[in-house]
Write a protein that holds these residues in place. Structure first.
Motif, PDB file in Angstrom:
ATOM      1  N   PRO A 178     -36.135 -14.904 -25.892  1.00 47.05           N
ATOM      2  CA  PRO A 178     -37.089 -15.833 -26.507  1.00 47.05           C
ATOM      3  C   PRO A 178     -36.384 -16.950 -27.274  1.00 47.05           C
ATOM      4  CG  PRO A 178     -37.807 -13.582 -26.832  1.00 47.05           C
ATOM      5  CD  PRO A 178     -36.425 -13.513 -26.219  1.00 47.05           C
ATOM      6  N   ASP A 179     -36.887 -18.157 -27.078  1.00 48.27           N
ATOM      7  CA  ASP A 179     -36.398 -19.380 -27.713  1.00 48.27           C
ATOM      8  C   ASP A 179     -34.983 -19.773 -27.291  1.00 48.27           C
ATOM      9  OD1 ASP A 179     -38.752 -20.081 -29.202  1.00 48.27           O
ATOM     10  OD2 ASP A 179     -38.296 -18.391 -30.527  1.00 48.27           O
ATOM     11  N   GLU A 180     -34.452 -19.116 -26.248  1.00 49.23           N
ATOM     12  CA  GLU A 180     -33.146 -19.492 -25.707  1.00 49.23           C
ATOM     13  C   GLU A 180     -33.325 -20.645 -24.727  1.00 49.23           C
ATOM     14  OE1 GLU A 180     -29.653 -17.551 -22.880  1.00 49.23           O
ATOM     15  OE2 GLU A 180     -30.993 -16.226 -23.977  1.00 49.23           O
ATOM     16  N   ARG A 181     -32.415 -21.591 -24.788  1.00 52.70           N
ATOM     17  CA  ARG A 181     -32.442 -22.725 -23.865  1.00 52.70           C
ATOM     18  C   ARG A 181     -32.030 -22.242 -22.478  1.00 52.70           C
ATOM     19  NH1 ARG A 181     -28.989 -26.278 -21.623  1.00 52.70           N
ATOM     20  NH2 ARG A 181     -29.725 -28.383 -21.265  1.00 52.70           N
ATOM     21  N   ILE A 182     -32.780 -22.697 -21.469  1.00 50.09           N
ATOM     22  CA  ILE A 182     -32.412 -22.371 -20.093  1.00 50.09           C
ATOM     23  C   ILE A 182     -31.664 -23.572 -19.517  1.00 50.09           C
ATOM     24  CG2 ILE A 182     -34.349 -20.766 -19.831  1.00 50.09           C
ATOM     25  CD1 ILE A 182     -35.784 -22.859 -18.158  1.00 50.09           C
ATOM     26  N   GLY A 222     -36.190 -34.021 -25.140  1.00 52.10           N
ATOM     27  CA  GLY A 222     -34.820 -34.411 -25.436  1.00 52.10           C
ATOM     28  C   GLY A 222     -33.837 -33.254 -25.549  1.00 52.10           C
ATOM     29  N   LEU A 223     -34.347 -32.019 -25.614  1.00 51.91           N
ATOM     30  CA  LEU A 223     -33.474 -30.855 -25.763  1.00 51.91           C
ATOM     31  C   LEU A 223     -33.463 -29.956 -24.535  1.00 51.91           C
ATOM     32  CD1 LEU A 223     -34.281 -29.829 -29.462  1.00 51.91           C
ATOM     33  CD2 LEU A 223     -32.308 -31.118 -28.609  1.00 51.91           C
ATOM     34  N   GLY A 224     -34.545 -29.964 -23.798  1.00 51.73           N
ATOM     35  CA  GLY A 224     -34.616 -29.153 -22.592  1.00 51.73           C
ATOM     36  C   GLY A 224     -35.711 -28.110 -22.637  1.00 51.73           C
ATOM     37  N   PHE A 225     -35.603 -27.150 -21.740  1.00 49.29           N
ATOM     38  CA  PHE A 225     -36.586 -26.075 -21.631  1.00 49.29           C
ATOM     39  C   PHE A 225     -36.061 -24.817 -22.303  1.00 49.29           C
ATOM     40  CE2 PHE A 225     -38.016 -28.859 -18.270  1.00 49.29           C
ATOM     41  CZ  PHE A 225     -39.393 -28.748 -18.335  1.00 49.29           C
ATOM     42  N   PHE A 226     -36.986 -24.077 -22.919  1.00 51.70           N
ATOM     43  CA  PHE A 226     -36.666 -22.865 -23.659  1.00 51.70           C
ATOM     44  C   PHE A 226     -37.629 -21.758 -23.259  1.00 51.70           C
ATOM     45  CE2 PHE A 226     -34.961 -26.348 -25.979  1.00 51.70           C
ATOM     46  CZ  PHE A 226     -33.852 -25.877 -26.648  1.00 51.70           C
ATOM     47  N   TYR A 248     -39.972 -25.193 -12.914  1.00 52.02           N
ATOM     48  CA  TYR A 248     -40.077 -25.270 -14.375  1.00 52.02           C
ATOM     49  C   TYR A 248     -41.503 -25.636 -14.797  1.00 52.02           C
ATOM     50  CZ  TYR A 248     -35.012 -24.863 -15.261  1.00 52.02           C
ATOM     51  OH  TYR A 248     -33.718 -24.413 -15.369  1.00 52.02           O
ATOM     52  N   ASP A 249     -42.116 -26.573 -14.078  1.00 47.98           N
ATOM     53  CA  ASP A 249     -43.512 -26.936 -14.378  1.00 47.98           C
ATOM     54  C   ASP A 249     -44.432 -25.734 -14.190  1.00 47.98           C
ATOM     55  OD1 ASP A 249     -42.955 -29.576 -15.051  1.00 47.98           O
ATOM     56  OD2 ASP A 249     -43.477 -30.369 -13.059  1.00 47.98           O
ATOM     57  N   HIS A 250     -44.191 -24.975 -13.132  1.00 47.32           N
ATOM     58  CA  HIS A 250     -45.003 -23.777 -12.860  1.00 47.32           C
ATOM     59  C   HIS A 250     -44.857 -22.764 -14.003  1.00 47.32           C
ATOM     60  CE1 HIS A 250     -46.998 -20.623 -10.590  1.00 47.32           C
ATOM     61  NE2 HIS A 250     -45.943 -19.845 -10.758  1.00 47.32           N
ATOM     62  N   LEU A 251     -43.622 -22.485 -14.388  1.00 45.24           N
ATOM     63  CA  LEU A 251     -43.382 -21.527 -15.483  1.00 45.24           C
ATOM     64  C   LEU A 251     -43.946 -22.044 -16.802  1.00 45.24           C
ATOM     65  CD1 LEU A 251     -39.741 -20.462 -14.587  1.00 45.24           C
ATOM     66  CD2 LEU A 251     -41.787 -19.020 -14.470  1.00 45.24           C
ATOM     67  N   SER A 252     -43.870 -23.341 -16.997  1.00 43.73           N
ATOM     68  CA  SER A 252     -44.423 -23.939 -18.211  1.00 43.73           C
ATOM     69  C   SER A 252     -45.947 -23.794 -18.241  1.00 43.73           C
ATOM     70  CB  SER A 252     -44.027 -25.411 -18.277  1.00 43.73           C
ATOM     71  OG  SER A 252     -44.451 -25.996 -19.465  1.00 43.73           O
ATOM     72  N   SER A 253     -46.588 -23.998 -17.088  1.00 44.08           N
ATOM     73  CA  SER A 253     -48.055 -23.863 -17.023  1.00 44.08           C
ATOM     74  C   SER A 253     -48.498 -22.424 -17.284  1.00 44.08           C
ATOM     75  CB  SER A 253     -48.586 -24.348 -15.679  1.00 44.08           C
ATOM     76  OG  SER A 253     -48.288 -23.433 -14.648  1.00 44.08           O
ATOM     77  N   LEU A 254     -47.619 -21.460 -16.990  1.00 42.91           N
ATOM     78  CA  LEU A 254     -47.925 -20.046 -17.253  1.00 42.91           C
ATOM     79  C   LEU A 254     -47.581 -19.642 -18.688  1.00 42.91           C
ATOM     80  CD1 LEU A 254     -46.559 -18.433 -13.948  1.00 42.91           C
ATOM     81  CD2 LEU A 254     -48.951 -18.886 -14.545  1.00 42.91           C
ATOM     82  N   GLY A 255     -46.938 -20.547 -19.417  1.00 40.01           N
ATOM     83  CA  GLY A 255     -46.559 -20.242 -20.794  1.00 40.01           C
ATOM     84  C   GLY A 255     -45.297 -19.409 -20.915  1.00 40.01           C
ATOM     85  N   VAL A 256     -44.500 -19.356 -19.855  1.00 40.07           N
ATOM     86  CA  VAL A 256     -43.272 -18.559 -19.859  1.00 40.07           C
ATOM     87  C   VAL A 256     -42.132 -19.344 -20.496  1.00 40.07           C
ATOM     88  CG1 VAL A 256     -41.574 -17.383 -18.394  1.00 40.07           C
ATOM     89  CG2 VAL A 256     -44.011 -17.276 -17.827  1.00 40.07           C
ATOM     90  N   ILE A 257     -42.112 -20.653 -20.263  1.00 41.54           N
ATOM     91  CA  ILE A 257     -41.117 -21.532 -20.876  1.00 41.54           C
ATOM     92  C   ILE A 257     -41.848 -22.711 -21.505  1.00 41.54           C
ATOM     93  CG2 ILE A 257     -39.280 -20.860 -19.271  1.00 41.54           C
ATOM     94  CD1 ILE A 257     -39.703 -23.539 -17.802  1.00 41.54           C
ATOM     95  N   TYR A 258     -41.148 -23.434 -22.351  1.00 43.54           N
ATOM     96  CA  TYR A 258     -41.710 -24.638 -22.949  1.00 43.54           C
ATOM     97  C   TYR A 258     -40.625 -25.693 -23.047  1.00 43.54           C
ATOM     98  CZ  TYR A 258     -39.566 -23.010 -27.316  1.00 43.54           C
ATOM     99  OH  TYR A 258     -38.679 -22.585 -28.273  1.00 43.54           O
ATOM    100  N   ASN A 259     -41.066 -26.944 -23.143  1.00 49.01           N
ATOM    101  CA  ASN A 259     -40.152 -28.077 -23.175  1.00 49.01           C
ATOM    102  C   ASN A 259     -40.078 -28.649 -24.589  1.00 49.01           C
ATOM    103  OD1 ASN A 259     -38.547 -30.259 -22.517  1.00 49.01           O
ATOM    104  ND2 ASN A 259     -40.089 -31.293 -21.279  1.00 49.01           N
ATOM    105  N   LYS A 260     -38.863 -28.843 -25.061  1.00 45.05           N
ATOM    106  CA  LYS A 260     -38.625 -29.583 -26.302  1.00 45.05           C
ATOM    107  C   LYS A 260     -38.059 -30.921 -25.885  1.00 45.05           C
ATOM    108  CE  LYS A 260     -37.477 -25.926 -29.604  1.00 45.05           C
ATOM    109  NZ  LYS A 260     -36.410 -25.440 -30.502  1.00 45.05           N
TER     110      LYS A 260
END
Length: 123
Positions: free
Chosen positions: A29-33, A68-72, A54-66
């Motif tokens: 959790p909260d680790e940058r991928i 300028g920093l990337g996906f976590f 990444y968009d698919h995983l983001s839509s499922l709430g598995v990852i999120y985008n910060k």
């Protein structure tokens, strides 16, 4: 990463591989991928394919985008993956196939419980 010759789109296979890493806590959790470009280079696919994953995983709430920093990995990413896969397993008839095999092989609930217990103890 090797891709199946199945009918499953490559971006979904990538999303599944990342989700596996989240569930198995290789990604916490909260680790940058890896960035989209890094991941695309590592699996030798187009960046657009990884972006779709990444968009698919983001839509499922598995990852999120910060920005300028990337996906976590989302704090509850593993729980979300498990819930989604559990629903899919039940809805797609996976559990029915398991139960049918148990019935055909005359495996009782008690025998199954014992086998499962032994399986968990091996880990």
């Amino acid at each position: 990463m090797e891709f199946n010759d199945s009918n499953k789109a490559i971006y979904l296979q990538i999303a599944d591989a990342i989700a596996d890493d989240v569930v198995m806590q290789r990604l916490r959790p909260d680790e940058r991928i890896p960035s989209v470009r890094e991941y695309a280079a590592s699996v030798m696919v187009n960046v657009n394919t990884v972006m779709r994953a990444y968009d698919h995983l983001s839509s499922l709430g598995v990852i999120y985008n910060k920005r300028g920093l990337g996906f976590f990995v989302a704090p509850d990413g593993a729980r979300r993956v498990k819930e989604q896969r559990r629903r899919q397993f039940i809805d797609d008839g996976g559990i029915d196939r398991v139960f049918k095999q148990l019935q055909l092989l005359d495996i009782t609930a008690a025998e199954l419980a014992e086998m499962y217990s032994q399986y968990l103890n091996k880990k």
